[in-house]
Each structure stands twice: as structure tokens, then as C-alpha cells.
Scaffold this motif. Structure first.
Motif, short mmCIF file in Angstrom:
data_model
loop_
_atom_site.label_atom_id
_atom_site.label_comp_id
_atom_site.label_asym_id
_atom_site.label_seq_id
_atom_site.Cartn_x
_atom_site.Cartn_y
_atom_site.Cartn_z
N ILE A 117 0.87 -1.27 0.00
CA ILE A 117 -0.03 0.03 -0.04
C ILE A 117 0.79 1.44 0.08
O ILE A 117 1.60 1.45 0.66
CB ILE A 117 -0.95 0.26 1.28
N SER A 118 0.67 1.95 -0.87
CA SER A 118 1.55 3.34 -0.93
C SER A 118 0.80 4.69 -0.46
O SER A 118 1.38 5.45 -0.12
CB SER A 118 2.10 3.54 -2.50
N GLU A 119 -0.52 4.50 -0.72
CA GLU A 119 -1.12 5.71 -0.30
C GLU A 119 -2.78 5.31 -0.14
O GLU A 119 -3.40 4.47 -0.46
CB GLU A 119 -1.25 6.77 -1.32
N ILE A 120 -3.39 5.91 0.87
CA ILE A 120 -4.77 5.81 1.49
C ILE A 120 -5.45 7.40 1.51
O ILE A 120 -4.78 8.28 2.02
CB ILE A 120 -5.00 5.17 2.90
N LYS A 121 -6.38 7.39 0.41
CA LYS A 121 -6.60 8.95 0.51
C LYS A 121 -8.24 8.98 0.10
O LYS A 121 -9.04 8.03 -0.31
CB LYS A 121 -5.86 9.72 -0.66
N LEU A 122 -8.57 10.30 0.61
CA LEU A 122 -9.86 10.49 0.16
C LEU A 122 -10.20 10.55 -1.40
O LEU A 122 -9.28 11.39 -1.86
CB LEU A 122 -10.49 11.95 0.71
N ASN A 123 -11.22 10.20 -1.82
CA ASN A 123 -11.72 10.20 -3.45
C ASN A 123 -11.91 11.73 -3.63
O ASN A 123 -12.96 12.10 -2.91
CB ASN A 123 -12.77 9.23 -3.58
N ALA A 124 -11.29 12.54 -4.26
CA ALA A 124 -11.65 13.86 -4.81
C ALA A 124 -12.60 13.55 -5.60
O ALA A 124 -13.55 14.84 -5.64
CB ALA A 124 -10.28 14.53 -5.41
N PHE A 125 -12.86 12.92 -6.68
CA PHE A 125 -14.09 12.67 -7.57
C PHE A 125 -14.77 11.82 -7.17
O PHE A 125 -14.75 10.57 -7.14
CB PHE A 125 -13.36 12.51 -8.95
N ASP A 126 -16.17 12.37 -6.66
CA ASP A 126 -17.06 11.40 -6.31
C ASP A 126 -18.05 11.24 -7.19
O ASP A 126 -19.12 11.82 -7.27
CB ASP A 126 -17.76 11.98 -4.92
N GLY A 127 -17.62 10.34 -8.40
CA GLY A 127 -18.68 10.24 -9.37
C GLY A 127 -18.35 8.66 -9.82
O GLY A 127 -17.78 8.04 -9.24
#
Length: 186
Positions: A117-127
């Protein structure tokens, strides 16, 4: 979680972390679908009885109509079951992160080694891209991206990202009020 508006159920013990999120239910759509299925069953029953009474002979129009009507009803039943029983589950245990999308415990699972796992992030595009819904949480690993938490709020997703990072024992080094604190690169 203690928030009464939260969708996620979090179980954290010595075995690991399990986050379970049921599908958000729109009761109007469920009621409409259920009523439509009652009408569908009535017309399906009549079509099958007519087919039997005509010595199993139908003209082309009735044959095509019966096939399409049957396929539409089966598809609607599958959608109703998904609306009522779909669940997402993320489990971190024994250096493995497992994401499972299931309906009544049947479904596909994806296993990811935590060191990949390199990154865990909030999805900026919610579509939706290519008809595939994306979750609010994105997990980047080995040149791939996995999504999780499709039906929760942004605030709840941010809270879950913190919990996942704590379980992985990886935290951001400089917390800020900006959302970038929830984007963790490893």
C-alpha cells in the motif's frame, strides 16, 4: 463508531480491524421496486398460463415479449436484493488488507499485502467512471487503485481513513486542517 448518523460498523480487537458498511437504502425506490415486481409477477403468470394453454405455441411477438419481460423481472429482483443486502467490508489482519463487496456473504474479495500500500486517500472525484461506482476511500497499491466505502459521507470517510492508518501504524507527519492530512503516502 458512536455517531448515530454513521453507516460504518467498526470492530477493532487483538485480531485486527474490520469495517463493515451496509448499502444505503432508499426506501422509496425499494417500495416502488417491490410494487413493480408484484405487477411483473401478475403479468408473467398470465403470459406463462397463456403459453401453456396454447399447447406451448406462441407467436414471435409474444415469445420475444415473454423473454424480455422475464429478463427484466430477474434483473429487477437482483437489483432489489442488492439494494437490501449489499455490504462492503474492509479487514486488516496478519499483514493483509482485504476488501470485500458482498451480497448476503457472497461476493468477490480483494487481498492486498499491507507493505504494497503506497497511499490511502479521500476520493476527490465522487462520481462514476465507466459505470463503475467509486468509493470515498481510495487505496493505492502496486500500480493499482482499490476503492472502498461507496455509501458514506465525506466526514465519515475521513474518520475511517484515520482508523485505517492507525491500524497500519502509519500516520501523517504534520497534521493540518487541510484534507491533505488524510492523504497518506507510504
Amino acid at each position: 463508531m458512536t455517531d448515530k448518523n454513521s453507516q460504518a460498523s467498526i470492530q477493532h480487537d487483538f485480531n485486527g480491524l474490520t469495517i463493515s458498511i451496509p448499502q444505503k437504502i432508499n426506501y422509496f425506490i425499494v417500495l416502488f421496486t417491490f410494487l413493480w415486481l408484484i405487477a411483473w409477477a401478475y403479468f408473467e403468470y398470465n403470459a406463462v398460463i397463456n403459453f401453456i394453454n396454447s399447447n406451448y405455441q406462441l407467436n414471435t411477438f409474444n415469445s420475444v415479449w415473454l423473454l424480455i419481460w422475464t429478463a427484466g423481472g430477474i434483473s429487477t429482483i437482483k437489483s432489489l436484493v442488492k439494494m437490501l443486502f449489499d455490504k462492503e467490508r474492509l479487514t486488516i489482519k496478519d499483514q493483509q488488507l482485504k476488501i470485500q463487496h458482498s451480497i448476503m456473504s457472497l461476493g468477490k474479495a480483494q487481498n492486498i499485502a499491507t507493505h504494497q500500500i503506497s497511499e490511502i486517500k479521500l476520493n476527490a472525484f465522487d462520481g462514476h467512471i465507466d459505470q463503475q461506482p467509486l468509493g470515498k476511500i481510495l487505496i493505492l497499491h502496486a500500480d493499482q487503485t482499490s476503492s472502498f466505502a461507496e455509501s458514506i459521507s465525506k466526514d465519515e470517510a475521513l474518520h475511517l481513513i484515520q482508523i485505517i492508518n492507525q491500524q497500519l501504524q502509519r500516520r501523517t507527519s504534520n497534521p493540518t486542517t487541510d484534507y491533505s492530512q488524510y492523504n497518506t503516502k507510504f
